[in-house]
Design an enzyme around this catalytic site. Structure first.
Site, PDB file in Angstrom:
ATOM      1  N   LYS A 222      -1.516 -23.945  -0.528  1.00  0.00           N
ATOM      2  CA  LYS A 222       0.051 -23.454  -0.457  1.00  0.00           C
ATOM      3  C   LYS A 222       0.102 -22.239   0.247  1.00  0.00           C
ATOM      4  O   LYS A 222      -0.920 -21.537   0.623  1.00  0.00           O
ATOM      5  CB  LYS A 222       0.404 -23.313  -1.674  1.00  0.00           C
ATOM      6  CG  LYS A 222       0.714 -24.584  -2.598  1.00  0.00           C
ATOM      7  CD  LYS A 222       1.402 -24.327  -3.851  1.00  0.00           C
ATOM      8  CE  LYS A 222       1.860 -25.868  -4.460  1.00  0.00           C
ATOM      9  NZ  LYS A 222       2.262 -25.590  -5.873  1.00  0.00           N
ATOM     10  N   ARG A 256      -4.638 -28.784  -9.567  1.00  0.00           N
ATOM     11  CA  ARG A 256      -4.001 -29.922  -8.789  1.00  0.00           C
ATOM     12  C   ARG A 256      -4.467 -29.682  -7.463  1.00  0.00           C
ATOM     13  O   ARG A 256      -4.161 -28.550  -6.778  1.00  0.00           O
ATOM     14  CB  ARG A 256      -2.613 -29.973  -9.003  1.00  0.00           C
ATOM     15  CG  ARG A 256      -1.950 -31.122  -8.131  1.00  0.00           C
ATOM     16  CD  ARG A 256      -0.361 -31.007  -8.519  1.00  0.00           C
ATOM     17  NE  ARG A 256       0.298 -32.135  -7.699  1.00  0.00           N
ATOM     18  CZ  ARG A 256       0.565 -31.841  -6.362  1.00  0.00           C
ATOM     19  NH1 ARG A 256       0.422 -30.862  -5.611  1.00  0.00           N
ATOM     20  NH2 ARG A 256       1.140 -33.110  -5.796  1.00  0.00           N
TER      21      ARG A 256
HETATM   22  C1  9MG Z   1       4.121 -31.973  -6.942  1.00  0.00           C
HETATM   23  N1  9MG Z   1       3.869 -30.674  -6.969  1.00  0.00           N
HETATM   24  C2  9MG Z   1       3.663 -29.740  -5.800  1.00  0.00           C
HETATM   25  N2  9MG Z   1       3.062 -28.717  -6.345  1.00  0.00           N
HETATM   26  C3  9MG Z   1       2.805 -28.846  -7.594  1.00  0.00           C
HETATM   27  C4  9MG Z   1       2.357 -27.980  -8.466  1.00  0.00           C
HETATM   28  O1  9MG Z   1       1.826 -26.867  -8.207  1.00  0.00           O
HETATM   29  N3  9MG Z   1       2.213 -28.389  -9.702  1.00  0.00           N
HETATM   30  C5  9MG Z   1       2.748 -29.733 -10.053  1.00  0.00           C
HETATM   31  N4  9MG Z   1       2.547 -30.110 -11.327  1.00  0.00           N
HETATM   32  N5  9MG Z   1       3.245 -30.641  -9.414  1.00  0.00           N
HETATM   33  C6  9MG Z   1       3.221 -30.046  -7.926  1.00  0.00           C
END
Ligand code: 9MG
Length: 281
Positions: A222, A256
Protein backbone atom coordinates in the site's frame (compact mmCIF):
# COMPACT_ATOMS: atom_id res chain seq x y z
CA UNK A 1 -9.52 -20.25 18.49
CA UNK A 2 -10.84 -21.22 15.05
CA UNK A 3 -12.61 -19.46 12.20
CA UNK A 4 -15.58 -21.13 10.52
CA UNK A 5 -15.43 -20.63 6.73
CA UNK A 6 -18.19 -22.85 5.38
CA UNK A 7 -16.81 -26.40 5.02
CA UNK A 8 -13.44 -25.26 6.41
CA UNK A 9 -12.52 -24.62 10.02
CA UNK A 10 -9.30 -22.60 10.08
CA UNK A 11 -7.22 -22.96 13.21
CA UNK A 12 -5.95 -19.61 14.42
CA UNK A 13 -3.06 -21.18 16.35
CA UNK A 14 -0.71 -19.58 13.88
CA UNK A 15 -1.05 -16.42 11.77
CA UNK A 16 -2.84 -17.08 8.47
CA UNK A 17 -1.94 -15.74 5.05
CA UNK A 18 -4.69 -14.52 2.72
CA UNK A 19 -3.50 -14.22 -0.89
CA UNK A 20 -4.91 -11.37 -2.97
CA UNK A 21 -6.37 -12.04 -6.41
CA UNK A 22 -7.73 -8.95 -8.13
CA UNK A 23 -9.68 -9.57 -11.32
CA UNK A 24 -10.02 -5.88 -12.06
CA UNK A 25 -8.58 -3.65 -14.76
CA UNK A 26 -7.67 -0.92 -12.25
CA UNK A 27 -6.45 -2.21 -8.86
CA UNK A 28 -3.46 -0.29 -7.51
CA UNK A 29 -1.01 -3.20 -7.56
CA UNK A 30 -2.03 -5.93 -9.98
CA UNK A 31 -4.76 -4.14 -11.98
CA UNK A 32 -5.24 -5.76 -15.40
CA UNK A 33 -2.87 -8.71 -14.80
CA UNK A 34 -5.52 -11.31 -14.00
CA UNK A 35 -8.50 -10.30 -16.12
CA UNK A 36 -7.99 -13.44 -18.20
CA UNK A 37 -9.67 -16.26 -16.20
CA UNK A 38 -6.87 -18.72 -17.02
CA UNK A 39 -4.25 -16.28 -15.69
CA UNK A 40 -6.38 -15.68 -12.57
CA UNK A 41 -6.73 -19.43 -11.91
CA UNK A 42 -3.01 -19.94 -12.42
CA UNK A 43 -2.18 -17.17 -9.98
CA UNK A 44 -4.58 -18.55 -7.37
CA UNK A 45 -3.05 -22.04 -7.70
CA UNK A 46 0.43 -20.52 -7.40
CA UNK A 47 -0.53 -18.72 -4.18
CA UNK A 48 -2.06 -21.92 -2.75
CA UNK A 49 1.10 -23.87 -3.63
CA UNK A 50 3.11 -21.11 -1.94
CA UNK A 51 1.19 -21.64 1.29
CA UNK A 52 -1.81 -19.29 1.20
CA UNK A 53 -4.44 -20.27 3.79
CA UNK A 54 -7.22 -18.38 1.98
CA UNK A 55 -7.61 -16.66 -1.38
CA UNK A 56 -9.43 -13.32 -1.54
CA UNK A 57 -10.93 -12.60 -4.96
CA UNK A 58 -11.93 -9.03 -5.74
CA UNK A 59 -13.73 -7.95 -8.91
CA UNK A 60 -14.23 -4.27 -8.04
CA UNK A 61 -11.27 -2.02 -7.31
CA UNK A 62 -11.46 -0.17 -3.97
CA UNK A 63 -8.19 1.70 -4.42
CA UNK A 64 -8.34 5.44 -3.65
CA UNK A 65 -10.12 7.26 -6.47
CA UNK A 66 -11.71 4.12 -7.94
CA UNK A 67 -15.20 4.40 -9.36
CA UNK A 68 -17.80 1.68 -8.71
CA UNK A 69 -18.09 -1.40 -10.95
CA UNK A 70 -21.59 -2.32 -12.23
CA UNK A 71 -23.09 -5.31 -10.43
CA UNK A 72 -23.47 -7.35 -13.64
CA UNK A 73 -19.80 -6.90 -14.46
CA UNK A 74 -18.68 -7.78 -10.93
CA UNK A 75 -20.79 -10.96 -11.07
CA UNK A 76 -19.38 -11.86 -14.49
CA UNK A 77 -15.81 -11.54 -13.24
CA UNK A 78 -16.06 -13.20 -9.85
CA UNK A 79 -18.63 -16.02 -9.92
CA UNK A 80 -16.92 -18.40 -12.39
CA UNK A 81 -13.65 -18.10 -10.47
CA UNK A 82 -15.28 -18.81 -7.11
CA UNK A 83 -17.00 -21.83 -8.68
CA UNK A 84 -13.72 -23.19 -10.05
CA UNK A 85 -11.64 -22.56 -6.92
CA UNK A 86 -14.08 -23.35 -4.14
CA UNK A 87 -13.68 -27.12 -4.48
CA UNK A 88 -10.00 -26.84 -3.62
CA UNK A 89 -7.92 -27.09 -0.48
CA UNK A 90 -8.41 -23.58 0.95
CA UNK A 91 -11.44 -21.35 1.51
CA UNK A 92 -12.22 -18.72 -1.10
CA UNK A 93 -13.13 -15.25 0.10
CA UNK A 94 -15.18 -12.92 -2.07
CA UNK A 95 -14.19 -9.27 -1.71
CA UNK A 96 -17.40 -7.38 -2.44
CA UNK A 97 -19.70 -4.66 -1.07
CA UNK A 98 -22.80 -5.74 -2.99
CA UNK A 99 -25.41 -8.05 -1.42
CA UNK A 100 -26.30 -9.64 -4.80
CA UNK A 101 -22.63 -10.46 -5.41
CA UNK A 102 -22.35 -11.83 -1.86
CA UNK A 103 -25.31 -14.14 -2.41
CA UNK A 104 -23.99 -15.33 -5.80
CA UNK A 105 -20.48 -15.90 -4.41
CA UNK A 106 -21.85 -17.86 -1.45
CA UNK A 107 -23.97 -19.98 -3.81
CA UNK A 108 -20.82 -20.58 -5.89
CA UNK A 109 -19.01 -21.91 -2.81
CA UNK A 110 -17.27 -18.92 -1.18
CA UNK A 111 -16.24 -19.58 2.42
CA UNK A 112 -15.87 -15.94 3.38
CA UNK A 113 -17.21 -12.52 2.44
CA UNK A 114 -14.68 -9.70 2.73
CA UNK A 115 -16.58 -6.42 2.84
CA UNK A 116 -14.65 -3.15 3.00
CA UNK A 117 -18.00 -1.50 3.81
CA UNK A 118 -18.54 -3.76 6.84
CA UNK A 119 -21.96 -5.07 5.69
CA UNK A 120 -23.50 -1.57 5.82
CA UNK A 121 -25.23 -1.80 2.40
CA UNK A 122 -28.96 -2.54 2.72
CA UNK A 123 -29.37 -6.33 2.57
CA UNK A 124 -25.69 -7.15 3.19
CA UNK A 125 -26.09 -8.38 6.76
CA UNK A 126 -28.99 -10.57 5.66
CA UNK A 127 -27.03 -11.93 2.67
CA UNK A 128 -24.35 -13.31 5.02
CA UNK A 129 -26.59 -14.21 7.95
CA UNK A 130 -29.06 -16.01 5.69
CA UNK A 131 -26.50 -18.22 3.96
CA UNK A 132 -27.13 -21.94 4.39
CA UNK A 133 -23.40 -22.51 4.98
CA UNK A 134 -21.79 -20.94 8.07
CA UNK A 135 -19.42 -18.76 6.10
CA UNK A 136 -17.05 -16.20 7.65
CA UNK A 137 -17.20 -12.46 7.18
CA UNK A 138 -14.50 -9.82 7.41
CA UNK A 139 -15.88 -6.41 8.37
CA UNK A 140 -13.52 -3.53 7.66
CA UNK A 141 -13.35 0.10 8.73
CA UNK A 142 -13.33 2.73 5.99
CA UNK A 143 -13.82 6.47 6.38
CA UNK A 144 -15.76 7.74 3.35
CA UNK A 145 -15.93 5.99 0.00
CA UNK A 146 -13.07 4.79 -2.23
CA UNK A 147 -13.62 7.62 -4.77
CA UNK A 148 -12.90 10.36 -2.21
CA UNK A 149 -11.61 8.71 0.98
CA UNK A 150 -8.00 9.94 0.71
CA UNK A 151 -8.91 13.59 0.11
CA UNK A 152 -8.98 14.72 3.76
CA UNK A 153 -9.13 11.85 6.26
CA UNK A 154 -9.62 13.19 9.80
CA UNK A 155 -9.95 11.65 13.27
CA UNK A 156 -9.70 12.90 16.83
CA UNK A 157 -8.36 9.53 17.98
CA UNK A 158 -8.01 7.08 15.12
CA UNK A 159 -7.57 3.97 17.30
CA UNK A 160 -10.59 4.53 19.51
CA UNK A 161 -12.81 5.64 16.61
CA UNK A 162 -11.91 2.60 14.48
CA UNK A 163 -12.28 0.31 17.50
CA UNK A 164 -15.71 1.77 18.31
CA UNK A 165 -16.87 1.33 14.72
CA UNK A 166 -15.69 -2.30 14.56
CA UNK A 167 -17.30 -3.13 17.91
CA UNK A 168 -20.60 -1.72 16.61
CA UNK A 169 -20.38 -3.71 13.35
CA UNK A 170 -19.55 -6.92 15.25
CA UNK A 171 -22.65 -6.34 17.41
CA UNK A 172 -24.74 -5.75 14.26
CA UNK A 173 -23.43 -9.01 12.74
CA UNK A 174 -24.24 -10.99 15.87
CA UNK A 175 -27.68 -9.38 16.20
CA UNK A 176 -28.37 -10.44 12.59
CA UNK A 177 -27.50 -14.05 13.47
CA UNK A 178 -23.84 -14.30 12.40
CA UNK A 179 -22.10 -16.31 15.11
CA UNK A 180 -19.02 -14.87 16.77
CA UNK A 181 -16.71 -17.61 15.41
CA UNK A 182 -17.54 -16.42 11.88
CA UNK A 183 -16.53 -12.77 12.37
CA UNK A 184 -13.18 -11.14 11.54
CA UNK A 185 -12.44 -7.45 12.16
CA UNK A 186 -10.15 -5.26 10.07
CA UNK A 187 -8.99 -1.68 10.82
CA UNK A 188 -8.79 -0.95 7.08
CA UNK A 189 -5.28 0.35 6.58
CA UNK A 190 -5.27 2.94 3.79
CA UNK A 191 -9.04 3.35 3.65
CA UNK A 192 -9.59 7.00 4.56
CA UNK A 193 -6.33 7.22 6.52
CA UNK A 194 -3.09 9.17 6.21
CA UNK A 195 0.32 7.57 6.74
CA UNK A 196 0.25 8.89 10.33
CA UNK A 197 -3.21 7.36 10.91
CA UNK A 198 -2.03 3.99 9.54
CA UNK A 199 1.05 3.99 11.79
CA UNK A 200 -1.01 4.96 14.84
CA UNK A 201 -3.47 2.16 14.05
CA UNK A 202 -0.69 -0.37 13.65
CA UNK A 203 0.82 0.66 16.99
CA UNK A 204 -2.65 0.59 18.55
CA UNK A 205 -3.68 -2.74 17.03
CA UNK A 206 -3.70 -4.53 20.45
CA UNK A 207 -6.67 -2.34 21.44
CA UNK A 208 -8.65 -3.73 18.50
CA UNK A 209 -7.44 -7.28 19.15
CA UNK A 210 -8.77 -6.82 22.71
CA UNK A 211 -12.33 -6.84 21.29
CA UNK A 212 -11.85 -10.61 21.15
CA UNK A 213 -12.32 -11.31 17.43
CA UNK A 214 -9.67 -12.42 14.94
CA UNK A 215 -8.10 -9.35 13.32
CA UNK A 216 -7.08 -9.11 9.66
CA UNK A 217 -4.40 -6.62 8.59
CA UNK A 218 -3.88 -5.54 4.99
CA UNK A 219 -0.86 -3.34 4.40
CA UNK A 220 0.65 -5.22 1.47
CA UNK A 221 2.22 -2.89 -1.14
CA UNK A 222 0.00 0.00 0.00
CA UNK A 223 0.94 3.66 -0.41
CA UNK A 224 2.01 3.91 3.24
CA UNK A 225 4.74 1.35 2.46
CA UNK A 226 5.62 3.46 -0.59
CA UNK A 227 5.72 6.64 1.48
CA UNK A 228 8.01 5.06 4.08
CA UNK A 229 10.40 3.38 1.61
CA UNK A 230 10.21 5.61 -1.46
CA UNK A 231 9.56 2.49 -3.54
CA UNK A 232 7.19 1.92 -6.47
CA UNK A 233 4.32 -0.51 -5.95
CA UNK A 234 6.14 -3.57 -7.35
CA UNK A 235 9.21 -2.93 -5.19
CA UNK A 236 7.46 -2.94 -1.83
CA UNK A 237 7.92 -6.59 -0.82
CA UNK A 238 10.45 -5.95 1.96
CA UNK A 239 8.45 -3.06 3.38
CA UNK A 240 5.26 -5.13 3.22
CA UNK A 241 6.92 -8.01 5.08
CA UNK A 242 8.02 -5.65 7.85
CA UNK A 243 4.46 -4.36 8.15
CA UNK A 244 2.94 -7.87 8.17
CA UNK A 245 5.29 -8.99 10.93
CA UNK A 246 4.60 -5.84 12.94
CA UNK A 247 0.85 -6.52 12.64
CA UNK A 248 1.19 -10.16 13.69
CA UNK A 249 3.43 -9.17 16.60
CA UNK A 250 0.57 -6.91 17.77
CA UNK A 251 -2.02 -9.68 17.55
CA UNK A 252 -3.26 -9.78 13.94
CA UNK A 253 -4.27 -13.34 13.02
CA UNK A 254 -4.68 -12.95 9.25
CA UNK A 255 -2.51 -10.92 6.91
CA UNK A 256 -3.83 -10.07 3.44
CA UNK A 257 -0.90 -10.02 1.03
CA UNK A 258 0.18 -10.06 -2.60
CA UNK A 259 3.54 -11.76 -1.95
CA UNK A 260 2.43 -15.05 -0.44
CA UNK A 261 5.65 -17.06 -0.68
CA UNK A 262 7.76 -14.38 0.98
CA UNK A 263 5.16 -13.74 3.70
CA UNK A 264 4.79 -17.44 4.51
CA UNK A 265 8.58 -17.74 4.91
CA UNK A 266 8.77 -14.62 7.08
CA UNK A 267 5.96 -15.89 9.31
CA UNK A 268 7.58 -19.33 9.67
CA UNK A 269 10.74 -17.67 10.98
CA UNK A 270 8.79 -15.24 13.17
CA UNK A 271 6.72 -18.06 14.66
CA UNK A 272 9.71 -20.24 15.41
CA UNK A 273 11.39 -17.35 17.21
CA UNK A 274 8.30 -16.11 18.99
CA UNK A 275 6.48 -19.30 19.91
CA UNK A 276 9.06 -22.03 19.39
CA UNK A 277 6.70 -23.59 16.83
CA UNK A 278 7.76 -24.74 13.39
CA UNK A 279 4.85 -24.83 10.93
CA UNK A 280 4.74 -26.73 7.67
CA UNK A 281 2.22 -25.66 5.06
C1 9MG B 1 -10.12 -5.36 -0.65
N1 9MG B 1 -9.11 -4.85 0.26
C2 9MG B 1 -8.07 -4.03 -0.05
N2 9MG B 1 -7.35 -3.76 1.05
C3 9MG B 1 -7.94 -4.43 2.08
C4 9MG B 1 -7.69 -4.55 3.45
O1 9MG B 1 -6.69 -3.89 4.02
N3 9MG B 1 -8.49 -5.33 4.19
C5 9MG B 1 -9.54 -5.99 3.62
N4 9MG B 1 -10.31 -6.76 4.42
N5 9MG B 1 -9.83 -5.90 2.31
C6 9MG B 1 -9.05 -5.13 1.57
Amino acid sequence: MALRCGRFELSLDRPLVMGVLNVTPDSFSDGGRFMDPAAALDHAQRMIADGADLIDIGAESTRPGASPTPESEELRRIVPLVEKLSGGSVPISADTRKPAVMRAAIAAGAGMINDVSALRAPGALEAVAGSSQAIAVCVMHMQGEPATMQQAPAYNDVVSEVKGFLAERARACEAAGIARERIVLDPGFGFGKTVAHNLALLRGLPAIVALGYPVLAGLSRKSTIGALTGRDVDERVAGSLAAALAAVARGATIVRVHDVRETVDALKVWNAIQNGKIFRH
